[in-house]
Design an enzyme around this catalytic site. Sequence first.
Site: not given
Ligand code: GUN
Length: 291
Positions: A53, A97, A120
């Site tokens: 990311k 996350q 998100d």
């Molecule tokens: N962990 C796995 N997929 C995601 C996601 O789309 N967002 C977040 N914040 N954590 C994740």
Amino acid sequence: MSASIIDGKAIAEGLRARLKEDVSAFGANGRAPGLAVVLVGSDPASAVYVRAKARQTAEVGMLSFEHRLPGDVRQDDLIRLVETLNRDPAVDGILVQLPLPAHIDATVILSTVDPAKDVDGFHPVNAGRLATGDTRALSPCTPLGCIHLLKSVRANLAGAHAVVLGRSNIVGKPLAQLLLGENCTVTIAHSRTRDVAGVCRTADIVVAAAGQPEMVRGDWIQRGALVIDVGINRIAREGGYRLVGDAAFDEVRDRAGAITPVPGGVGPMTIAYLLQNTLKAARQRSCDAVT
Ligand code: GUN
């Protein structure tokens, strides 16, 4: 007939190239959009995602702010960090996350994120906006990526019967809302659904997001149906591991009209839409600042 393979990696690259131009146009106003990512603990898979990311955020010309906290951080301290990011004018998007350690209540943390910065799309305000068709909604990234992949092979999804396997807040439920928004007839199937194979056989679109390796078999799929595989499962093989989806790829490919591979299907789209959401949040915040 063998299904066409939907190349999520190439589609995500195209999306990021366009985003880079849009970010540059936004930056002409004086600042680049900023995305803050919070990683708690040292889960290796999460660390890999967070690195990807940060790299892709910088590549499209956005600012990346990374916050790493120890796995035993107190919930109050994590809340305080999120509140600080909520107030920081350079931060347009906040992503905490998941999964979080067991002693932290994820619902509380996700509800602490300012809905205007909730890239998100997990805050109840954004879930409500999505459910009510409010265009200001920041919607979850993986479902947005699934819709984009479906529309890459069928521009108009109206009237299609879409079966979503899985009812998580991250994928299944928001995806069902997005499919409804595309005028699909939507069925959400889950672990208590009777005759899930029979339900899938009635589908024009199957989205597999159940977290069960190779659960969807070839004979579950109507000829020509579109299959989007959200699963990423590591299965042991010859001393190492291999990644498989929630669909048995070789079997399903023989019947489907189009299918996403694992890896290289849905995965790359999730980060592309995270960046897209960050730009949307930045634009909406700058409009709110003017009005
Ligand atoms: N962990 C796995 N997929 C995601 C996601 O789309 N967002 C977040 N914040 N954590 C994740």
